[in-house]
Design a protein around this motif. Structure first.
Motif, mmCIF file in Angstrom:
data_model
loop_
_atom_site.group_PDB
_atom_site.id
_atom_site.type_symbol
_atom_site.label_atom_id
_atom_site.label_comp_id
_atom_site.label_asym_id
_atom_site.label_seq_id
_atom_site.Cartn_x
_atom_site.Cartn_y
_atom_site.Cartn_z
ATOM 1 N N ASP A 19 1.168 4.518 -5.397
ATOM 2 C CA ASP A 19 -0.143 4.363 -6.032
ATOM 3 C C ASP A 19 -0.042 3.934 -7.490
ATOM 4 O O ASP A 19 -1.039 3.476 -8.063
ATOM 5 N N ASP A 37 -0.697 0.158 1.505
ATOM 6 C CA ASP A 37 -1.128 1.179 2.460
ATOM 7 C C ASP A 37 -0.354 1.088 3.773
ATOM 8 O O ASP A 37 -0.048 2.112 4.382
ATOM 9 N N ARG A 40 3.066 2.699 3.226
ATOM 10 C CA ARG A 40 2.950 4.161 3.230
ATOM 11 C C ARG A 40 2.769 4.681 4.661
ATOM 12 O O ARG A 40 3.404 5.649 5.060
#
Length: 192
Positions: A19, A37, A40
């Motif tokens: 992030d 994303d 992750r």
């Protein structure tokens, strides 16, 4: 269960840093929220699968599978994965395997403009092997960024750095581990 494993993996593997990392858009134009994303999610699903299926601990290092959606599969150059949904994908080359071949780990262990043998080596020592190196001495000179690839290769510069006995004590352990990941760029794409 995914929430608990996500929290543990986020701390252990430093996934929370996804992030805050800011890969240079000039060097890494593919970087963006959707790719971040997906990186992750791959690691979250992989970690959860290893735990839930009671897979051997060695899968964290050499699993011949991962979890991909189309966006991340394209980033990795893996064909045959379409759509936004993640699925388990068998890996058919030696380019990827386990956590150290996942873009999330490779991104959080890089600089914004390039890879880092030192950061990646330290990451492996600290997060995988549980043997973090001591902090560097205060008077360590910085790597000559302008010289990398022009007057000296990165490997040559690191060899010069390790010539100092004070530096060599840690870099003899870190650098070989970091160089083992140099085929991946700063956001985890494979290059030769």
């Amino acid at each position: 269960v995914l929430f608990r494993s996500d929290n543990f993996a986020g701390q252990w593997l430093e996934l929370r840093n996804l992030d805050v990392v800011k890969p240079d858009p000039q060097k890494f134009p593919l970087w963006g929220p959707e790719l971040r994303d997906a990186m992750r999610m791959e690691t979250r699903l992989f970690f959860d699968y290893v735990l839930r299926e009671n897979r051997p601990i060695s899968d964290f290092l050499d699993a011949r599978y991962t979890f991909l959606n189309e966006k991340l599969a394209k980033h990795y150059g893996i064909e045959g994965v379409t759509g936004p949904d993640f699925r388990r994908v068998d890996l058919t080359t030696d380019q990827r395997g386990g956590l150290l071949g996942q873009a999330s780990v490779l991104t959080v262990s890089s600089y914004p403009t390039r890879t880092s043998v030192v950061i990646r080596g330290k990451y492996i020592l600290q997060n995988i092997l549980g043997d973090p190196p001591p902090p560097p001495p205060a008077d360590v000179p910085l790597l000559d960024e302008a010289a990398v690839g022009t007057t000296a290769s990165l490997r040559q510069q690191m060899e010069t750095h390790r010539a100092s006995p004070v530096c060599a004590s840690c870099h003899n352990k870190m650098d070989p581990l970091g160089f083992g990941l140099e085929n991946y760029d700063g956001i985890g794409r494979w290059s030769t």
